[in-house]
Design a protein around this motif. Sequence first.
Motif, PDB file in Angstrom:
ATOM      1  N   ARG B  24       0.912  -1.397   0.067  1.00 26.25           N
ATOM      2  CA  ARG B  24       0.029   0.029   0.132  1.00 26.25           C
ATOM      3  C   ARG B  24       0.828   1.197   0.118  1.00 26.25           C
ATOM      4  N   ALA B  25       1.814   1.333   0.861  1.00 24.34           N
ATOM      5  CA  ALA B  25       2.815   2.305   0.955  1.00 24.34           C
ATOM      6  C   ALA B  25       3.623   2.523  -0.144  1.00 24.34           C
ATOM      7  N   LEU B  26       3.895   1.548  -0.726  1.00 25.00           N
ATOM      8  CA  LEU B  26       4.801   1.673  -2.050  1.00 25.00           C
ATOM      9  C   LEU B  26       4.034   2.110  -3.064  1.00 25.00           C
ATOM     10  N   CYS B  27       2.835   1.844  -3.262  1.00 28.20           N
ATOM     11  CA  CYS B  27       1.965   2.251  -4.533  1.00 28.20           C
ATOM     12  C   CYS B  27       1.483   3.660  -4.080  1.00 28.20           C
ATOM     13  N   GLU B  28       1.613   4.155  -3.050  1.00 25.48           N
ATOM     14  CA  GLU B  28       1.250   5.543  -2.721  1.00 25.48           C
ATOM     15  C   GLU B  28       2.429   6.394  -2.833  1.00 25.48           C
ATOM     16  N   GLY B  29       3.501   5.916  -3.072  1.00 31.12           N
ATOM     17  CA  GLY B  29       4.738   6.511  -3.368  1.00 31.12           C
ATOM     18  C   GLY B  29       5.332   7.200  -1.966  1.00 31.12           C
ATOM     19  N   ARG B  30       5.004   6.717  -0.847  1.00 33.05           N
ATOM     20  CA  ARG B  30       5.397   6.959   0.472  1.00 33.05           C
ATOM     21  C   ARG B  30       6.829   6.784   0.708  1.00 33.05           C
ATOM     22  N   SER B  31       7.442   7.513   1.604  1.00 30.72           N
ATOM     23  CA  SER B  31       9.056   7.238   1.848  1.00 30.72           C
ATOM     24  C   SER B  31       9.281   7.530   3.370  1.00 30.72           C
ATOM     25  N   ALA B  32       9.901   6.548   3.905  1.00 33.39           N
ATOM     26  CA  ALA B  32      10.417   6.500   5.408  1.00 33.39           C
ATOM     27  C   ALA B  32      11.557   7.297   5.805  1.00 33.39           C
ATOM     28  N   VAL B  33      12.280   7.964   4.917  1.00 30.52           N
ATOM     29  CA  VAL B  33      13.585   8.643   4.980  1.00 30.52           C
ATOM     30  C   VAL B  33      13.590   9.548   6.342  1.00 30.52           C
ATOM     31  N   ALA B  34      14.255   9.841   7.196  1.00 28.68           N
ATOM     32  CA  ALA B  34      14.327  10.703   8.220  1.00 28.68           C
ATOM     33  C   ALA B  34      15.616  10.742   8.974  1.00 28.68           C
ATOM     34  N   ASP B  35      15.924  11.545  10.116  1.00 27.09           N
ATOM     35  CA  ASP B  35      17.160  11.549  10.720  1.00 27.09           C
ATOM     36  C   ASP B  35      16.966  10.188  11.702  1.00 27.09           C
ATOM     37  N   ALA B  36      18.237   9.670  11.633  1.00 30.77           N
ATOM     38  CA  ALA B  36      18.486   8.715  12.706  1.00 30.77           C
ATOM     39  C   ALA B  36      18.199   8.969  14.080  1.00 30.77           C
TER      40      ALA B  36
END
Lengths: 343, 395
Positions: B24-36
Motif C-alpha cells: 500500500r505504502a509503495l503504491c502511494e509513493g510514501r517514503s520513510a526517510v528521516a534523521d537517525a
Amino acid sequence: MTSLWVEGAGAVGPLGFGLEKFEAAGSIAKEAKYETPRLVPSDLPVRDGFPPAATRWLDASSLWWCQAASRAAGEAVGAGCGQVVGLGWGSIQPVREIESAFHGRGFSAIPPALFPFSVGNAPAGQASILLKLRGGAVTLNAKEAAGLAAAVEACRLVKAGLMSEAVAGGVDHLDPFLLGILKHLRPKGAAPLGEGAYALKITSSDEKPGGALCRVAGWSQAGEPSPPHRYPEIAPLLEKMAEEINARFGWDASRADMLFLPGEIPSLEKASMDWAGRRCPRGRVVNVQRILGACGASSAGAACIAAIALSRREAGRALIMAVATGGAAYALALEKVENAGRT
Amino acid sequence: MRQVAVTGMGIVCGIGSSVPAFWRALCEGRSAVADATRFGTGGIRSPRVVEAAPFPEDNIPAWLSRVDKMAFYAAREALADSGLGKLPADAGVSVGTGVGGLPESEEAYFDILDHGRLSGHLKKFLNHLPATTADNLSTLLGLRGPRASVANACSSSTASLGQAWLWIASGEADLVLAGGADALTRLTVGGFNTLRVVSQDRPRPFDRERDGMVVGEGAAFLVMESLERALSRRARVLAVVEGYGLSSDAHHATQPHPEGAGALACMRQCLSVAGVAPEEVDHVNAHGTATIANDASEARAISALLKERASIVPVVSIKGAVGHCLGAAGALEAVATVLAIANQEVPPCAGFRSADSAAGLRVPAERERLEIRHAISLNLAFGGNDAALLFGRPA
C-alpha cells in the motif's frame, strides 16, 4: 556425461604456500598446545605476483584469498570463471579498525579507504579485480564449515552452468583481538585456532581434463537446529549426508579410504572417530584442524589436501565433512583419476 | 530443472511491517526517510536513514539481536502467508545479510574499549557473524534441511534467493525459506557517509537531481517450493522464480563498471537460464541506489538489455521508499517484484521527479497497471558483485 573435476589447489596457511607437507606437519601438530594458534608465517611473500599499488589497501583476508585463488586458478582462467568464498568470522580486522576510529573520534574519523574492506565479500571482490574473474561471486558464512560450504556451492553452480568454472574455498584471518575473545570460548584439549586461505579450482567437462587432480564424486548438505555457538549431535548429520551422497550420486561412503571429519573440540573428534569406525572402517581419519588450526577456511584446506593425496595416489576415495556450531553441515566426496595433473 | 514457486512472503521495513502495508505504502509513493534516532549522529555529513517501522515483538525471544528479531518476524509472516500448517522437517533456509547482528557487536566492542572487558557474555561480540540469523531461524522454526548464509554485501539476499532457487530446481530441496535481513549500524551509516554518497535529503533514483542514497534496515522472506509441491497442496502461487544470474564487474572495489558490464551479464544470464527473451520482460526492479555513478551505470546496462523497449518497460527502484537495506535489499525488492506480478501493477519510483535524459529509461512517477509476464530484480554490490533474478507470472 559431464563430470566435475578439481584442477588446481592453492594455499596460504601455517604451512606456507603449499600443503604437500601436511603429513609431517600433522606429527608436529600433535605436539602443539591448543592455546597456541597456527598462524600464517609473517614473512610469507603474500603480495608476490600482484602490482604493489593494487594491494596497498588490502587487509589480510583479501590478500590471502587473492593469493590462494591465483595459485588454484593457474594460468588458464576462463572469462566465465566465478568464485565461491567461505568465511568463518569475516572481515574482523577492518571492522575493528573502523569501530575503534569511530569510538575515539566520531564519524568523521572513519577511514574511507578501509570501509570497502569491512564488507564480507571484500576478498571475492578484490580477487575478481586482480585475477579478472568475471563469472560471478558468492560469499558464504558458515563458521567452521565455511570453506567446505563454498566448495559444495561451487560444485552446484558449475554443474548448473551458472559458472563455467569456479575458484572455491575459504579464508579467515585471526585478528589478535578476535583471538583474545575466541580462546576463552574454547574447551581444554581443543584443536588450536588457525588462519589462512585455501582454494580449489573446480571445472566441468565430459572428458577428464589434462590437469585434473581428482574427480568430484558427489556432495551433500544438511542442517540440525542448534544454538549459534553450540555444536549439534554430529553423528546423525554425518550419516544423513553420507546417505544422501549415496542416494544422489551412487557413491558409497563406506568405501572411502581417506576421511576428513569435524574435530575442532575433543567431543567432536570422538564422535567423528566413532562414526568413522562404524561407517567407514577402511578409512584413515585426518583431523585437519590439528594441522592447519581450527577456522572457517580449514575445511577447504582439507579438500585441498584430499585432492593432492588423490592426485599422488595416496588414497582412492576421500570424504570431507564439516559441521559448524549452529548445526549447518556439508560434505564433499572426491575420487582419484588416472594420470592426475599438477599440484 | 524443476520449476520453483513463491507461495508466501513476509516483510518488515521502513514503510510497513506486513506485506499488505508495504505494498500500500509503495503504491502511494510514501517514503520513510528521516534523521537517525537509534544512535547519535554528531559530526556526520548526513544523518538521513530509514529505520524499520515498529513491529509487534510478541512471541519473539528477547535475547535475539535486532536483525534476528526482524528476520524472525518476517519469516513467520511468510510462513503464515504460504498457508503451510507445519513446515516439512527437511525445509531449508537461505539468508542474505550484510552486517547481521553488528549493532550488538558494536556495543560489545565499545564496552570492551571503555572498560577493558565486556560486561556481558563474550559471545555478544560474535553477534555479527552472518550465519547467526540462519542458525537462529533454524532453531526457532525447526528447519533441518540445507542452510546457507550469504554475505555478498548489497546483493546478499538476491544471491540467497538464487541459492534457494538452485537447491529446489536441482532437486536438492523441496521447500526453502529464503530472504535477507540487515540492521542499521554506525559502521554502515558512517562508512557510506565517508564515501560521500549519502543524500542530504532523500534518495531520488534515476532522477536528474539525485544526490545519493540513504542506508535503511529491514527483513524480507519468501517461501519458495517446487511448483509441483505447491500445486499438490493447492497453495496460492504468487509468482514463479524462473532464473538466476550472477556476474562480477572485475572493475573497482566500490565503483560500478561505467558501462554496467556486470549488471548486463547477470541479467542476460538469468534470462538465458529461463529461456526468456529480453522482449518478454515487462518490468525491471532496479538496484537504483540514487547515487550518480550507480544509476548511470545501471541505466546503461538496462538500456543495453531492453534496447528500444527501454523507453517502454517501467523501471522502478524502491530505495526512495525504504532506503538501501544492504544485505536485505534483494529480498525486499524481490517481494516488490512478486507483488507487481501478482497484482499486475507497478508502483511509482518514490522520490523520482524528473527524468535524467542520459538514462533513457522509463521511470514511472505514478502507479501503473500493466500486463507483466516476466520481471527482473537486479542488485549490484561492492566489488562488482552482481546478481539478478527473473520472476514470472504463474501459468
